[in-house]
Design a protein around this motif. Structure first.
Motif, PDB file in Angstrom:
ATOM      1  N   UNK A  59     -11.654   7.131  -6.055  1.00 13.34           N
ATOM      2  CA  UNK A  59     -11.190   7.581  -4.749  1.00 13.34           C
ATOM      3  C   UNK A  59     -10.958   6.346  -3.892  1.00 13.34           C
ATOM      4  N   UNK A  60      -9.825   6.308  -3.216  1.00  9.63           N
ATOM      5  CA  UNK A  60      -9.412   5.123  -2.470  1.00  9.63           C
ATOM      6  C   UNK A  60      -9.016   5.526  -1.057  1.00  9.63           C
ATOM      7  N   UNK A  61      -9.684   4.942  -0.080  1.00 13.15           N
ATOM      8  CA  UNK A  61      -9.378   5.211   1.323  1.00 13.15           C
ATOM      9  C   UNK A  61      -9.082   3.886   2.007  1.00 13.15           C
ATOM     10  N   UNK A  62      -8.037   3.876   2.828  1.00 15.12           N
ATOM     11  CA  UNK A  62      -7.592   2.644   3.482  1.00 15.12           C
ATOM     12  C   UNK A  62      -7.737   2.772   4.995  1.00 15.12           C
ATOM     13  N   UNK A  63      -8.284   1.725   5.582  1.00 13.67           N
ATOM     14  CA  UNK A  63      -8.396   1.616   7.036  1.00 13.67           C
ATOM     15  C   UNK A  63      -7.651   0.356   7.455  1.00 13.67           C
ATOM     16  N   UNK A  64      -6.907   0.422   8.547  1.00 13.95           N
ATOM     17  CA  UNK A  64      -6.159  -0.743   9.015  1.00 13.95           C
ATOM     18  C   UNK A  64      -6.476  -0.992  10.497  1.00 13.95           C
ATOM     19  N   UNK A  65      -6.206  -2.216  10.940  1.00 15.74           N
ATOM     20  CA  UNK A  65      -6.380  -2.556  12.353  1.00 15.74           C
ATOM     21  C   UNK A  65      -5.360  -3.620  12.733  1.00 15.74           C
ATOM     22  N   UNK A  66      -5.157  -3.774  14.012  1.00 13.35           N
ATOM     23  CA  UNK A  66      -4.305  -4.836  14.517  1.00 13.35           C
ATOM     24  C   UNK A  66      -5.067  -6.149  14.419  1.00 13.35           C
ATOM     25  N   UNK A  67      -4.358  -7.237  14.256  1.00  7.31           N
ATOM     26  CA  UNK A  67      -4.992  -8.542  14.125  1.00  7.31           C
ATOM     27  C   UNK A  67      -5.850  -8.869  15.337  1.00  7.31           C
ATOM     28  N   UNK A  68      -5.372  -8.523  16.508  1.00  8.15           N
ATOM     29  CA  UNK A  68      -6.116  -8.853  17.722  1.00  8.15           C
ATOM     30  C   UNK A  68      -7.196  -7.826  18.080  1.00  8.15           C
TER      31      UNK A  68
ATOM     32  N   UNK B 227      -5.136   6.901   5.128  1.00  6.99           N
ATOM     33  CA  UNK B 227      -4.916   7.696   3.908  1.00  6.99           C
ATOM     34  C   UNK B 227      -5.595   9.062   4.048  1.00  6.99           C
ATOM     35  N   UNK B 228      -5.090   9.909   4.947  1.00  8.36           N
ATOM     36  CA  UNK B 228      -5.762  11.194   5.195  1.00  8.36           C
ATOM     37  C   UNK B 228      -5.860  12.101   3.976  1.00  8.36           C
ATOM     38  N   UNK B 229      -5.013  11.887   2.986  1.00  8.95           N
ATOM     39  CA  UNK B 229      -5.089  12.701   1.778  1.00  8.95           C
ATOM     40  C   UNK B 229      -6.163  12.246   0.818  1.00  8.95           C
ATOM     41  N   UNK B 230      -6.812  11.113   1.080  1.00  8.68           N
ATOM     42  CA  UNK B 230      -7.851  10.605   0.188  1.00  8.68           C
ATOM     43  C   UNK B 230      -7.291  10.298  -1.186  1.00  8.68           C
ATOM     44  N   UNK B 231      -6.468   9.274  -1.283  1.00 11.14           N
ATOM     45  CA  UNK B 231      -5.830   8.913  -2.541  1.00 11.14           C
ATOM     46  C   UNK B 231      -6.848   8.774  -3.662  1.00 11.14           C
ATOM     47  N   UNK B 232      -6.462   9.178  -4.851  1.00  9.46           N
ATOM     48  CA  UNK B 232      -7.320   9.004  -6.021  1.00  9.46           C
ATOM     49  C   UNK B 232      -6.505   8.412  -7.157  1.00  9.46           C
ATOM     50  N   UNK B 233      -7.205   7.762  -8.067  1.00  4.11           N
ATOM     51  CA  UNK B 233      -6.562   7.210  -9.254  1.00  4.11           C
ATOM     52  C   UNK B 233      -7.508   7.387 -10.437  1.00  4.11           C
TER      53      UNK B 233
END
Length: 75
Positions: free
Chosen positions: A11-20, A29-35
Motif C-alpha cells: 500500500x502506497x500513500x503520498x503526501x506533498x508540500x510546498x518547498x517553503x 493519493x486518496x484512493x490508497x494506491x496499491x501494488x
C-alpha cells in the motif's frame, strides 16, 4: 508512506508540500494506491531502465536504448 498487506501487496500513500511550507503536508493519493509484489518487480525494472538510459544521460538521453530493453523472467 508504504506498508505490506496480505503478504504480497504494497500500500502506497503520498503526501506533498510546498518547498517553503514543508510541514503543511497534503494527502495526494486518496484512493490508497496499491501494488502487488509481482508488479513491483516490473516497476523496479522500468525505473532502473529509465534512470540508466535517460536520466543519467541528461546531455544525450538514449530513448531508443530504453525502448529496446526487455525484462526477462524465468517462470
Amino acid at each position: 508512506m508504504d506498508w505490506w498487506v496480505e503478504e504480497n501487496e504494497l500500500h502506497h500513500h503520498v503526501y506533498i508540500s510546498l518547498t517553503d511550507k514543508p510541514k503543511m503536508l497534503k494527502y495526494s493519493t486518496p484512493g490508497g494506491l496499491t501494488a502487488c509484489v509481482w508488479d513491483l518487480r516490473i516497476l523496479s525494472f522500468e525505473s532502473k531502465a529509465w534512470v540508466e538510459t535517460v536520466l543519467k544521460k541528461s546531455d544525450s538521453p538514449d530513448i531508443e536504448a530504453y525502448l529496446q530493453l526487455r525484462l526477462e523472467v524465468k517462470a
